[in-house]
Design a protein around this motif. Sequence first.
Motif, PDB file in Angstrom:
ATOM      1  N   GLN A  69     102.964  58.750  33.532  1.00 37.81           N
ATOM      2  CA  GLN A  69     101.720  58.450  34.183  1.00 37.81           C
ATOM      3  C   GLN A  69     100.861  59.789  34.297  1.00 37.81           C
ATOM      4  OE1 GLN A  69     101.984  56.049  37.578  1.00 37.81           O
ATOM      5  NE2 GLN A  69     103.275  54.555  36.436  1.00 37.81           N
ATOM      6  N   GLY A  70      99.684  59.688  34.232  1.00 43.28           N
ATOM      7  CA  GLY A  70      98.871  61.009  34.594  1.00 43.28           C
ATOM      8  C   GLY A  70      98.966  61.255  36.214  1.00 43.28           C
ATOM      9  N   LYS A  71      98.161  62.342  36.493  1.00 46.64           N
ATOM     10  CA  LYS A  71      98.159  62.934  37.724  1.00 46.64           C
ATOM     11  C   LYS A  71      97.934  62.199  38.888  1.00 46.64           C
ATOM     12  CE  LYS A  71      96.578  67.433  35.660  1.00 46.64           C
ATOM     13  NZ  LYS A  71      95.845  68.352  35.750  1.00 46.64           N
ATOM     14  N   ASP A  72      97.060  60.996  38.907  1.00 46.59           N
ATOM     15  CA  ASP A  72      96.977  59.906  39.795  1.00 46.59           C
ATOM     16  C   ASP A  72      98.061  58.874  39.699  1.00 46.59           C
ATOM     17  OD1 ASP A  72      96.181  58.778  37.602  1.00 46.59           O
ATOM     18  OD2 ASP A  72      94.129  58.211  38.321  1.00 46.59           O
ATOM     19  N   HIS A  73      98.893  58.882  38.893  1.00 40.30           N
ATOM     20  CA  HIS A  73      99.988  57.924  38.847  1.00 40.30           C
ATOM     21  C   HIS A  73      99.471  56.330  38.917  1.00 40.30           C
ATOM     22  CE1 HIS A  73     102.883  61.122  39.551  1.00 40.30           C
ATOM     23  NE2 HIS A  73     102.180  61.423  40.622  1.00 40.30           N
ATOM     24  N   ALA A  74      98.421  56.339  38.225  1.00 35.60           N
ATOM     25  CA  ALA A  74      97.911  54.748  37.887  1.00 35.60           C
ATOM     26  C   ALA A  74      97.976  54.611  36.635  1.00 35.60           C
ATOM     27  CB  ALA A  74      96.131  54.939  38.403  1.00 35.60           C
ATOM     28  N   LEU A  75      98.491  53.208  36.181  1.00 33.80           N
ATOM     29  CA  LEU A  75      98.785  52.826  35.023  1.00 33.80           C
ATOM     30  C   LEU A  75      97.076  52.633  34.094  1.00 33.80           C
ATOM     31  CD1 LEU A  75     101.111  49.896  35.380  1.00 33.80           C
ATOM     32  CD2 LEU A  75     101.549  52.128  34.991  1.00 33.80           C
ATOM     33  N   GLN A  76      96.321  52.783  34.698  1.00 34.69           N
ATOM     34  CA  GLN A  76      94.982  52.471  33.756  1.00 34.69           C
ATOM     35  C   GLN A  76      94.280  54.030  33.572  1.00 34.69           C
ATOM     36  OE1 GLN A  76      95.621  50.947  36.755  1.00 34.69           O
ATOM     37  NE2 GLN A  76      95.067  48.706  36.479  1.00 34.69           N
ATOM     38  N   SER A  77      95.053  54.940  34.165  1.00 38.37           N
ATOM     39  CA  SER A  77      94.479  56.330  33.877  1.00 38.37           C
ATOM     40  C   SER A  77      95.127  57.071  32.541  1.00 38.37           C
ATOM     41  CB  SER A  77      94.783  57.331  35.242  1.00 38.37           C
ATOM     42  OG  SER A  77      93.970  56.437  36.299  1.00 38.37           O
ATOM     43  N   PRO A  78      94.714  57.960  32.290  1.00 40.54           N
ATOM     44  CA  PRO A  78      95.250  58.673  30.971  1.00 40.54           C
ATOM     45  C   PRO A  78      96.503  59.216  31.235  1.00 40.54           C
ATOM     46  CG  PRO A  78      93.165  59.057  31.204  1.00 40.54           C
ATOM     47  CD  PRO A  78      93.138  58.407  32.392  1.00 40.54           C
ATOM     48  N   GLY A  79      97.466  59.188  30.303  1.00 44.01           N
ATOM     49  CA  GLY A  79      98.950  59.751  30.482  1.00 44.01           C
ATOM     50  C   GLY A  79      99.349  60.297  29.198  1.00 44.01           C
ATOM     51  N   GLN A  80     100.830  60.435  29.264  1.00 44.75           N
ATOM     52  CA  GLN A  80     101.386  60.897  27.950  1.00 44.75           C
ATOM     53  C   GLN A  80     101.140  59.696  26.558  1.00 44.75           C
ATOM     54  OE1 GLN A  80     103.301  63.622  27.462  1.00 44.75           O
ATOM     55  NE2 GLN A  80     104.216  63.170  25.430  1.00 44.75           N
ATOM     56  N   PHE A  81     101.134  58.618  27.224  1.00 45.00           N
ATOM     57  CA  PHE A  81     100.840  57.489  26.114  1.00 45.00           C
ATOM     58  C   PHE A  81      99.803  57.619  25.622  1.00 45.00           C
ATOM     59  CE2 PHE A  81      99.993  53.184  25.412  1.00 45.00           C
ATOM     60  CZ  PHE A  81     101.222  52.495  24.745  1.00 45.00           C
ATOM     61  N   THR A  82      98.534  58.032  26.352  1.00 43.33           N
ATOM     62  CA  THR A  82      97.247  58.032  26.000  1.00 43.33           C
ATOM     63  C   THR A  82      97.225  59.246  24.967  1.00 43.33           C
ATOM     64  OG1 THR A  82      96.650  57.335  27.989  1.00 43.33           O
ATOM     65  CG2 THR A  82      94.836  57.843  26.727  1.00 43.33           C
ATOM     66  N   ALA A  83      97.624  60.374  25.348  1.00 38.33           N
ATOM     67  CA  ALA A  83      97.531  61.436  24.501  1.00 38.33           C
ATOM     68  C   ALA A  83      98.313  61.184  23.128  1.00 38.33           C
ATOM     69  CB  ALA A  83      98.276  62.643  25.300  1.00 38.33           C
ATOM     70  N   VAL A  84      99.558  60.744  23.117  1.00 37.46           N
ATOM     71  CA  VAL A  84     100.025  60.415  21.580  1.00 37.46           C
ATOM     72  C   VAL A  84      99.097  59.448  21.090  1.00 37.46           C
ATOM     73  CG1 VAL A  84     101.971  59.373  20.854  1.00 37.46           C
ATOM     74  CG2 VAL A  84     102.368  60.738  22.726  1.00 37.46           C
ATOM     75  N   TYR A  85      98.551  58.132  21.773  1.00 32.97           N
ATOM     76  CA  TYR A  85      97.958  57.409  20.797  1.00 32.97           C
ATOM     77  C   TYR A  85      96.576  58.173  20.255  1.00 32.97           C
ATOM     78  CZ  TYR A  85      94.868  53.513  19.988  1.00 32.97           C
ATOM     79  OH  TYR A  85      93.996  52.587  19.312  1.00 32.97           O
ATOM     80  N   LEU A  86      95.876  58.635  20.978  1.00 35.82           N
ATOM     81  CA  LEU A  86      94.713  59.362  20.689  1.00 35.82           C
ATOM     82  C   LEU A  86      95.010  60.361  19.463  1.00 35.82           C
ATOM     83  CD1 LEU A  86      92.702  60.145  23.815  1.00 35.82           C
ATOM     84  CD2 LEU A  86      92.695  58.253  22.204  1.00 35.82           C
ATOM     85  N   HIS A  87      96.156  61.145  19.426  1.00 40.59           N
ATOM     86  CA  HIS A  87      96.646  62.039  18.593  1.00 40.59           C
ATOM     87  C   HIS A  87      96.901  61.310  17.333  1.00 40.59           C
ATOM     88  CE1 HIS A  87      98.857  65.442  16.583  1.00 40.59           C
ATOM     89  NE2 HIS A  87      97.695  65.955  16.688  1.00 40.59           N
ATOM     90  N   MET A  88      97.481  60.185  17.112  1.00 33.42           N
ATOM     91  CA  MET A  88      98.162  59.441  16.301  1.00 33.42           C
ATOM     92  C   MET A  88      96.984  58.829  15.315  1.00 33.42           C
ATOM     93  SD  MET A  88     101.098  59.742  15.809  1.00 33.42           S
ATOM     94  CE  MET A  88     102.455  60.868  16.659  1.00 33.42           C
TER      95      MET A  88
END
Length: 303
Positions: free
Chosen positions: A62-81
């Motif tokens: 998860q991201g810095k605020d530890h919320a599932l709706q906030s950007p995290g590693q998953f988000t970064a990988v998805y956007l880069h793919m």
Amino acid sequence: MIGQVYDLLNLVWKTYHFSPKSMRELRELGTDIGVNANAQSGVKGTRWLPHVSRSLETFLKQGKDHALQSPGQFTAVYLHMDHLAGASANAEIAGRAKKIKLTIEDGTFVAFCHFLADLFSYISQFSLLLQRNDIILPQAVSGIENLLVTIEALAAQPKPGGKLSTFCAAMQEQRHQNQDNERQEFKFQEVNLSKGEAAKLVEGESISQAAPGLQRAIERTCESTVKHLRNRLSSLLEKNTKDTPTTTAVQSFNAFNHHAWPDDKRTLWDHSVKDVEFLLEHFSTVLRRCICTTPTPFRLFSS
């Protein structure tokens, strides 16, 4: 489903392990969205649990605020793919990125990843128990039995406070927030889960009722895990091996379990002498290898 998780984690690792440029782009993209993007660890070529568990934890981080709706590693990988799928001149890289992107958009797959992380956490706890210096065999057997019961229970209900429970709660919350919209969208770390059964994980319904595909995958995984654990540790668990030296050794180790000692002092004087004698004989090779002198049971307990 387990194969799909392994394949995706391996593809993500392959993308960044063999391309410093891609890894640099991922970290730059992560900085833009406020995420500290990390490199994935490899999952192929080894059967060690920590490798795949660590890779999955990184993927779902998860991201810095530890919320599932906030950007995290998953988000970064998805956007880069998404970027690589449309911009890469290399057909292999573009095809790999498109496959990863489409898999990530599957809500059933993402939910299963969260379940698998919960399963790994239980197995890891058992693994740490076996690594303790003060553990004796009966405690290990008890740990195995507790693990098997826990995994069987996991097939019927998500781990309380675990990753899958948190994921389902987040989907239910989004459903309530979007109930006035004609087209409801469900997201994980700001990634739209356009496929799968994410939209069916509603409040008041169990996973078996709301998402039968996910439930079948969970049940089969738990059944397979329990089956292979029982096969691997059969010498400690099977009733028909109770007369084998291994089972006798397990039972004899209760001599060192203070809770099993009798209260009567006279009975305690020669309690488990035969058990200790058996252990000294059973492990004599190990003791001699460690240059240990083998005491008599009387000396052991009277000391």
